[in-house]
Design an enzyme around this catalytic site. Structure first.
Site, PDB file in Angstrom:
ATOM      1  N   LYS A  95      38.308  35.780  44.615  1.00  0.00           N
ATOM      2  CA  LYS A  95      37.538  36.715  44.157  1.00  0.00           C
ATOM      3  C   LYS A  95      35.918  35.792  43.105  1.00  0.00           C
ATOM      4  O   LYS A  95      35.406  36.890  43.319  1.00  0.00           O
ATOM      5  CB  LYS A  95      38.592  37.473  42.665  1.00  0.00           C
ATOM      6  CG  LYS A  95      38.948  38.653  43.196  1.00  0.00           C
ATOM      7  CD  LYS A  95      40.059  39.378  42.250  1.00  0.00           C
ATOM      8  CE  LYS A  95      40.651  40.300  42.552  1.00  0.00           C
ATOM      9  NZ  LYS A  95      41.804  40.471  43.862  1.00  0.00           N
ATOM     10  N   GLU A 117      36.716  46.722  35.057  1.00  0.00           N
ATOM     11  CA  GLU A 117      37.992  46.780  34.763  1.00  0.00           C
ATOM     12  C   GLU A 117      38.940  46.178  35.544  1.00  0.00           C
ATOM     13  O   GLU A 117      38.225  44.840  36.604  1.00  0.00           O
ATOM     14  CB  GLU A 117      38.385  48.529  34.798  1.00  0.00           C
ATOM     15  CG  GLU A 117      38.310  48.658  37.101  1.00  0.00           C
ATOM     16  CD  GLU A 117      37.205  48.581  37.259  1.00  0.00           C
ATOM     17  OE1 GLU A 117      36.429  48.686  37.347  1.00  0.00           O
ATOM     18  OE2 GLU A 117      37.083  48.032  38.798  1.00  0.00           O
ATOM     19  N   SER A 384      44.372  34.490  50.614  1.00  0.00           N
ATOM     20  CA  SER A 384      43.233  35.060  49.412  1.00  0.00           C
ATOM     21  C   SER A 384      43.209  33.931  48.274  1.00  0.00           C
ATOM     22  O   SER A 384      42.531  34.241  47.425  1.00  0.00           O
ATOM     23  CB  SER A 384      43.040  35.997  49.148  1.00  0.00           C
ATOM     24  OG  SER A 384      44.727  36.982  49.120  1.00  0.00           O
TER      25      SER A 384
HETATM   26  C1  LIG Z   1      42.406  41.283  44.425  1.00  0.00           C
HETATM   27  C2  LIG Z   1      43.263  40.472  45.118  1.00  0.00           C
HETATM   28  C3  LIG Z   1      43.834  40.460  46.796  1.00  0.00           C
HETATM   29  C4  LIG Z   1      42.999  42.336  47.083  1.00  0.00           C
HETATM   30  O1  LIG Z   1      41.203  42.500  46.978  1.00  0.00           O
HETATM   31  P1  LIG Z   1      40.739  42.940  48.529  1.00  0.00           P
HETATM   32  O2  LIG Z   1      39.235  43.323  47.462  1.00  0.00           O
HETATM   33  O3  LIG Z   1      41.052  43.085  49.323  1.00  0.00           O
HETATM   34  O4  LIG Z   1      40.627  41.442  49.520  1.00  0.00           O
HETATM   35  C5  LIG Z   1      44.016  39.999  47.519  1.00  0.00           C
HETATM   36  N1  LIG Z   1      44.711  39.239  47.173  1.00  0.00           N
HETATM   37  C6  LIG Z   1      44.087  38.395  46.468  1.00  0.00           C
HETATM   38  C7  LIG Z   1      45.113  37.148  45.846  1.00  0.00           C
HETATM   39  C8  LIG Z   1      43.589  38.828  44.861  1.00  0.00           C
HETATM   40  O5  LIG Z   1      43.513  38.217  43.933  1.00  0.00           O
END
Ligand SMILES: *Cc1c(COP(=O)(O)O)cnc(C)c1O
Length: 406
Positions: A95, A117, A384
């Protein structure tokens, strides 16, 4: 370095990917969105901006994130499994890539305050971090229930100097936080910047956030080729709004031999509305939160209740480009249940020494399934985020099952 992340032909200049996208908002707000779109079109070609961003990605975020060959899992499950380590970024997830970029854009536009938010607080923390660095005020709206549940992230936001505003109406969770943040934004859309947290919302956000995340795939394409001598056969990412998935996929979009899979949360039960958040698998096209995409609707056509063990994935719609790619057949959609995700959470922790975010564990779980099939070739997962935020919850609810004495 970062110049080639900004060259995808879609959406059109009204923000449409085929029939999906757009911005269903009042005219005064449309004017503001048009200004953001045009500022964005300017800065994406501005060498100063691109250099500044490239510098921050390298020295602040820690990019490029490495690709790791998970040899133990590969051996155990039968296909070569690799991961793009977005969990190693500053603040622990992908993010920060788009939060930093949005903060820089807002600053260049002369805005004073970032507003957003947050559900579990991940977007709030990443944005508060970017605001602190870039030098903007930051106001994060969060449901009262989530504030209690995700208290460590609230503390982080406070330490970073952000204001946390509780949403006290309704169910006091993400939907109410969206209402609350949007209301505060409308009070002054000229000096404030609404920093959307995924590839959703009105144009130009789905395009902008995708472009800012595309660095993930640009790096991965080159790194993978260097490591393995060819492109990966399969890409896998989890999807909430869809930003980490498009971040990885965009650089590979024209590589026809590269299969792409996004993994939705099947939650507790894929056949019961309110028990999952599998928007692509179970949803239908519709307009929600001012854009057209697939969505999960209740009988009145309102956004349905959704659920996932991963609070970053429980969203009743999905990024507009994903809807387009689904209809095109370019991307495959799969789903993984809570239990399968938790299993993968422990598999990755215990086989490779990496504790993933529960969101990312959905992608890992699907990779382990896919790996067991014959002739799948290589698999590259977008990891992610890291799982520090999830450990207390996991141990409380699943510790015993996985041999942890409390
Ligand atoms: C917020 C988040 C997601 C989901 O968000 P996307 O916009 O679909 O990528 C996935 N993995 C993590 C670790 C997150 O913090």
């Amino acid at each position: 370095m970062a110049t080639n992340i900004f060259n995808c032909p879609l959406p059109d200049n009204k923000g449409y990917f085929g029939e999906y996208g757009g911005s269903f908002i009042p005219p005064e707000l449309q004017t503001i969105m048009d200004e953001i779109a045009s500022s964005y079109e300017d800065i994406r070609k501005d060498p100063d901006f691109l250099n500044e961003l490239a510098d921050l990605y390298q020295h602040y975020v820690g990019r490029p994130s490495p690709i790791f060959h998970a040899k133990h899992l590969s051996q155990k499950y039968g296909a070569a499994i690799y991961m793009k380590r977005e969990d190693l970024n500053h603040t622990g997830a992908h993010k920060i890539n788009h939060c930093l970029s949005e903060a820089l854009l807002a600053k260049k536009m002369g805005k004073k305050k970032l507003i957003a938010e947050t559900g579990a607080g991940q977007h709030g923390v990443a944005l508060a971090t970017a605001a602190a660095l870039v030098g903007l005020e930051c106001e994060i709206h969060m449901g009262e229930v989530d504030i209690e549940k995700e208290y460590p992230n609230v503390v982080r936001m406070h330490i970073l100097g952000a204001k946390v505003v509780p949403a006290t109406h309704g169910r006091k969770t993400l939907k109410e936080a969206v209402d609350s943040a949007f209301g505060a934004y409308l009070a002054d859309p000229v000096t404030q910047f609404f920093a959307i947290g995924s590839v959703v919302g009105p144009h130009p956000f789905p395009k902008m956030v995708r472009d800012f995340q595309s660095i993930v795939g640009v790096e991965a394409r080159e790194q993978f080729q260097q490591m393995a001598g060819k492109l990966p056969d399969n890409l896998i990412a989890c999807v909430g709004g869809g930003s980490n998935a498009l971040g990885l996929f965009t650089a590979f979009m024209n590589d026809e031999d590269v299969n792409m899979y996004v993994v939705e949360p099947a939650g507790r039960n894929l056949d019961v509305i309110g028990e999952h958040a599998a928007t692509m698998t179970k949803g239908t096209p519709g307009v929600m939160h001012v854009f057209k995409s697939y969505m999960l609707q209740d009988k009145e056509g309102e956004p349905a209740e959704v659920y996932s063990i991963a609070s970053g994935l429980d969203y009743p719609s999905v990024g507009t480009q994903h809807a387009y790619l689904k209809d095109l057949g370019r991307v495959n959609y799969a789903s993984i249940s809570d239990d399968e995700a938790i299993d993968a959470f422990f598999e990755l922790s215990r086989e490779e020494g990496i504790i993933p975010a529960i969101e990312s564990a959905h992608a890992v779980a699907y990779a382990l399934k896919l790996a067991k099939e014959p002739n799948v070739g290589t698999i590259l997962i977008n990891l992610s985020g890291r799982g520090d935020k999830d450990i207390d919850f996991v141990v409380e609810h699943y510790g015993k099952e996985y041999g942890i004495e409390s």
